[in-house]
Scaffold this motif. Structure first.
Motif, short mmCIF file in Angstrom:
data_model
loop_
_atom_site.label_atom_id
_atom_site.label_comp_id
_atom_site.label_asym_id
_atom_site.label_seq_id
_atom_site.Cartn_x
_atom_site.Cartn_y
_atom_site.Cartn_z
N GLY A 121 -16.06 13.23 2.39
CA GLY A 121 -14.91 12.94 3.26
C GLY A 121 -14.08 11.83 2.67
N ASP A 122 -13.42 11.08 3.54
CA ASP A 122 -12.55 9.97 3.08
C ASP A 122 -13.40 8.70 2.98
OD1 ASP A 122 -10.75 7.65 3.23
OD2 ASP A 122 -9.19 9.17 3.42
N ALA A 123 -13.63 8.26 1.76
CA ALA A 123 -14.54 7.12 1.54
C ALA A 123 -14.03 5.86 2.23
CB ALA A 123 -14.71 6.89 0.04
N LEU A 126 -4.16 0.64 -4.66
CA LEU A 126 -3.53 1.95 -4.87
C LEU A 126 -3.88 2.82 -3.68
CD1 LEU A 126 -4.71 2.98 -8.47
CD2 LEU A 126 -2.41 2.30 -7.83
N TYR A 127 -2.94 3.63 -3.21
CA TYR A 127 -3.34 4.68 -2.27
C TYR A 127 -2.70 5.98 -2.69
CZ TYR A 127 1.25 4.27 -0.06
OH TYR A 127 2.60 4.26 0.17
N ARG A 128 -3.31 7.09 -2.32
CA ARG A 128 -2.76 8.39 -2.67
C ARG A 128 -1.74 8.79 -1.63
NH1 ARG A 128 -6.85 13.10 -3.98
NH2 ARG A 128 -7.10 13.01 -1.74
N ASP A 129 -0.55 9.15 -2.07
CA ASP A 129 0.43 9.71 -1.15
C ASP A 129 -0.13 11.05 -0.65
OD1 ASP A 129 3.67 9.69 -0.53
OD2 ASP A 129 2.78 11.69 -0.67
N ILE A 144 -10.88 -0.56 -6.98
CA ILE A 144 -9.59 0.00 -6.54
C ILE A 144 -9.61 -0.01 -5.01
CG2 ILE A 144 -8.10 2.03 -6.56
CD1 ILE A 144 -9.31 2.81 -9.27
N LEU A 145 -8.67 -0.73 -4.41
CA LEU A 145 -8.59 -0.85 -2.95
C LEU A 145 -8.17 0.50 -2.36
CD1 LEU A 145 -6.65 -4.25 -2.70
CD2 LEU A 145 -9.11 -3.87 -3.01
N ARG A 146 -8.67 0.78 -1.20
CA ARG A 146 -9.64 0.03 -0.43
C ARG A 146 -11.09 0.33 -0.80
NH1 ARG A 146 -9.17 2.13 5.49
NH2 ARG A 146 -8.88 4.05 4.33
N ALA A 147 -11.38 1.63 -1.01
CA ALA A 147 -12.77 2.06 -0.98
C ALA A 147 -13.63 1.39 -2.05
CB ALA A 147 -12.86 3.58 -1.10
N GLY A 148 -13.03 1.01 -3.18
CA GLY A 148 -13.78 0.34 -4.24
C GLY A 148 -14.40 -0.96 -3.78
N LEU A 151 -14.19 0.10 -10.34
CA LEU A 151 -15.03 0.66 -9.28
C LEU A 151 -14.21 1.46 -8.29
CD1 LEU A 151 -16.87 -2.69 -8.39
CD2 LEU A 151 -17.70 -0.93 -9.97
N ASP A 152 -14.61 2.68 -8.03
CA ASP A 152 -14.01 3.48 -6.95
C ASP A 152 -15.04 4.55 -6.59
OD1 ASP A 152 -12.47 5.14 -5.25
OD2 ASP A 152 -10.65 4.61 -6.32
N PRO A 153 -15.40 4.69 -5.31
CA PRO A 153 -16.42 5.70 -4.98
C PRO A 153 -15.98 7.12 -5.34
CG PRO A 153 -15.91 4.34 -3.06
CD PRO A 153 -14.96 3.93 -4.15
N MET A 154 -14.65 7.41 -5.28
CA MET A 154 -14.21 8.79 -5.41
C MET A 154 -13.26 8.99 -6.59
SD MET A 154 -15.87 9.66 -2.77
CE MET A 154 -15.50 11.33 -2.26
N LEU A 155 -13.56 9.99 -7.42
CA LEU A 155 -12.66 10.41 -8.50
C LEU A 155 -12.27 11.85 -8.16
CD1 LEU A 155 -11.50 9.73 -11.38
CD2 LEU A 155 -13.51 10.88 -12.30
N ALA A 156 -11.09 12.01 -7.57
CA ALA A 156 -10.69 13.34 -7.08
C ALA A 156 -9.76 14.02 -8.08
CB ALA A 156 -10.07 13.19 -5.70
N THR A 157 -8.44 13.81 -7.97
CA THR A 157 -7.53 14.34 -9.01
C THR A 157 -7.61 13.48 -10.27
OG1 THR A 157 -5.64 12.98 -8.35
CG2 THR A 157 -5.88 15.12 -7.26
N GLY A 158 -8.07 12.24 -10.09
CA GLY A 158 -8.14 11.29 -11.21
C GLY A 158 -6.92 10.39 -11.29
N GLY A 159 -5.89 10.68 -10.49
CA GLY A 159 -4.64 9.91 -10.56
C GLY A 159 -4.84 8.41 -10.36
N SER A 160 -5.63 8.04 -9.35
CA SER A 160 -5.79 6.61 -9.05
C SER A 160 -6.52 5.89 -10.18
CB SER A 160 -6.57 6.43 -7.74
OG SER A 160 -5.93 7.11 -6.69
N ALA A 161 -7.61 6.49 -10.67
CA ALA A 161 -8.39 5.86 -11.75
C ALA A 161 -7.53 5.75 -13.01
CB ALA A 161 -9.64 6.69 -12.02
C1 PRP Z 1 -9.25 7.41 -2.39
C2 PRP Z 1 -10.34 6.96 -3.32
C3 PRP Z 1 -9.62 6.88 -4.65
C4 PRP Z 1 -8.64 8.00 -4.55
C5 PRP Z 1 -9.15 9.16 -5.35
O1 PRP Z 1 -8.44 6.36 -2.01
O2 PRP Z 1 -10.94 5.76 -2.93
O3 PRP Z 1 -8.96 5.64 -4.87
O4 PRP Z 1 -8.54 8.38 -3.17
O5 PRP Z 1 -8.23 10.18 -5.41
P1 PRP Z 1 -7.50 10.61 -6.77
O6 PRP Z 1 -8.58 10.70 -7.80
O7 PRP Z 1 -6.93 11.95 -6.43
O8 PRP Z 1 -6.45 9.61 -7.09
P2 PRP Z 1 -7.21 6.53 -0.99
O9 PRP Z 1 -5.97 6.90 -1.71
O10 PRP Z 1 -7.63 7.45 0.12
O11 PRP Z 1 -6.97 5.08 -0.48
P3 PRP Z 1 -7.91 4.13 0.42
O12 PRP Z 1 -9.10 3.75 -0.45
O13 PRP Z 1 -7.02 2.97 0.69
O14 PRP Z 1 -8.34 4.89 1.64
#
Ligand code: PRP
Ligand code: URA
Length: 209
Positions: free
Chosen positions: A199-201, A102-105, A77-81, A130-140
């Protein structure tokens, strides 16, 4: 029900400690993301089906094992993935690579889609997202929903750090997806960042902040 595997390997835990450190510079951060992804990929591929093949060694004809079928596709998942791709390809060089943008608003924390290019034969492959961060889960959740429309054999999700909120949301939305997590952290803060997290991956991988 999906399998959730939280990594307990000492090498992953050690590398994660350096990754989290606010003083770790982008060069080292990038290398660590790639190394952790490679170590996690070893676990995520443990159940790949094998077939018996015959191999002529210098001494004899041996019955040996080879991975069956069309192998894997990785979808960062772009970018951090993107930071995880080199590491997983080091283990599975023949894998195809798709991309989902995908990016999070920042206000709503909802994922916004801007790109999707998946391998043409994805329905014959197992996909590891692949994505380093699973935060709210919305992107995954959103990325996996998109990939499912292309009917791959199986989908797994690999992240380096997860928040409990995101992991629960992902399991509820996609109960058929196995999830591999480097570390399960405490919570999300009011801005949707994982605490303690790293922080911000994307910014730390690409040096954009
Ligand atoms: C980050 C991260 C995930 C997402 C996780 O990306 O790499 O894709 O946030 O957050 P969520 O679980 O709440 O959806 P970001 O939106 O910052 O975009 P970037 O990788 O382009 O910086
Ligand atoms: N995205 C990141 O890069 N870090 C977080 O903590 C949450 C979302």
């Amino acid at each position: 029900m999906a399998k959730v595997m939280i990594m307990d390997h000492p090498l992953i835990q050690h590398k994660l400690t350096i990754l989290r450190d606010v003083h770790t510079a982008s060069t080292q951060f990038r290398a660590l993301v790639s190394e952790i992804a490679m170590l996690m990929c070893y676990e995520a591929t443990r159940d790949l089906p094998l077939e018996e093949v015959e191999t002529q060694t210098p001494l004899a004809l041996a019955k040996t094992k080879s991975i069956a079928g069309k192998k894997l596709a990785f979808v960062p998942i772009l970018r951090a993935g993107l930071g995880m791709v080199d590491g997983v390809l080091a283990l599975v060089p023949s894998a195809r690579v798709g991309h989902i943008g995908l990016y999070r608003d920042h206000e709503t924390l909802m994922p916004v889609e801007y790109y999707c290019k998946l391998p043409a034969d994805i329905e014959e492959r197992e996909v590891i997202v692949l994505d380093p961060m699973l935060a709210t889960g919305g992107s995954a959740i959103d990325a996996i929903t998109q990939i499912k429309t292309r009917n791959p054999q199986k989908i797994k999700f690999m992240c380096i750090i997860a928040a409990p909120e995101g992991l629960e949301a992902l399991k509820a939305a996609h109960p058929d997806v196995d999830v591999f997590v480097g570390a399960l952290d405490d919570c999300l803060n009011e801005h949707g960042y994982i605490v303690p997290g790293l922080g911000d991956a994307g910014d730390r991988i690409f040096g954009t902040k």
